[in-house]
Design an enzyme around this catalytic site. Structure first.
Site: not given
Ligand code: PSZ
Length: 283
Positions: A176, A144, A31, A200
């Protein structure tokens, strides 16, 4: 609300999710969440590139090219008159009688729809509390994937502790957040875990590293420990919807002087300016 379902735009109530969709039974899919500012899909190409990488990593052949996906997502945004929000997009391996092994013949199922999102202004100005949670995930955190159980459990632990985000660590090494990447500032240097199988590679992470370089801030992609974080001058997390959020306290320990620091605030200003520039460019 109109939902993109295998190339068609349908009202939500007409989307038929099958009982034996492998996303539903196995989390067998990938996703993306993409931010929309001023009706524009922000950093769309890097998100689509990551979707392609995630799909390839789980041996799922996407029947749509990135440019076809981009066009379909733009239509989704327009059809919903989405101005400020996000788009959730998932692709599952498809529908087949329940069995672990890949089905011989199944068509991937793509679903995308708008999510509400708005800039977390108060959190960005004041900073938030975080808590350490052991990282018990598998060793392909770079994908992801729809399997988010360990992330969900970590976030729930954070909520129970009155914290905004769980900071995951393998032993002493910080990896992370449960749904974000974590950065620290040590002196004049910005540091975050390298993009390998343990995290990620966030689109926002990469964007912030590039912004920092443009702002003349040194960056290093190297692991750091829980102690490094507690002793850091500043810390923050990044994600698509949260952008940059300062971390001012971890498990009762103040980070730096306990308020958002100058480098974090500089990056926030640069981030907001970059968003504003993107919106204005296309008008
Ligand atoms: O709405 C939210 O709280 C969101 S939208 C995307 C995320 C949270 N997180 C993405 C994510 C992740 O699930 C993990 C495990 N590590 C890093 C990230 C950050 O990724 P980007 O910057 O691509 O969203």
């Amino acid at each position: 609300m109109l939902v993109l379902w295998n190339g068609q735009l349908l009202p939500r109530t007409e989307v038929q999710v099958d009982l034996e969709d492998r996303a539903y039974q196995f989390g067998d899919g990938v996703y993306e969440v993409i931010r929309v500012y001023g009706g524009q899909l922000f950093l769309l190409n890097p998100h689509l590139d990551r979707l392609v990488r995630s799909a390839r990593a789980i041996r799922l052949d996407l029947p749509w090219s990135p440019s076809q996906l981009a066009n379909q997502l733009r239509e989704l945004v327009a059809a919903n008159r989405l101005v400020d929000g996000a788009v959730y997009l998932q692709v599952s391996r498809g529908v087949a009688p329940r069995a672990h092994a890949f089905p011989r013949a199944s068509q991937p199922v793509l679903v995308a729809y708008p999510l509400p999102a708005s800039r977390p202004t108060e959190a960005q100005e004041r900073g938030v509390r975080a808590t350490f949670v052991e990282d018990i995930r598998w060793l392909r955190c770079d994908i992801k994937s729809l399997n988010l159980l360990a992330n969900v459990l970590a976030k729930e632990t954070a909520v129970e502790r009155g914290a905004q985000e769980a900071i995951l660590h393998r032993g002493e090494t910080v990896t992370e957040g449960s749904a974000s990447n974590v950065f620290i500032v040590q002196g004049r240097v910005l540091r975050t875990h390298p993009a390998n199988h343990l995290i990620l590679d966030g689109i926002t992470r990469r964007f912030v590293l590039d912004l920092a370089a443009r702002e003349g801030i040194s960056t290093v992609e190297a692991p750091f420990t829980r102690e490094d974080l507690l002793n850091a001058d500043e810390a923050f997390f990044t994600s698509t919807t949260q952008e940059i959020v300062p971390i001012v306290e971890v498990d009762g320990h103040s980070i730096g002087v306990g308020v958002p620091g100058p480098i974090t605030r500089k990056l926030l200003r640069a981030f907001h300016a970059a968003v504003q520039a993107t919106i204005q460019q296309e008008v």
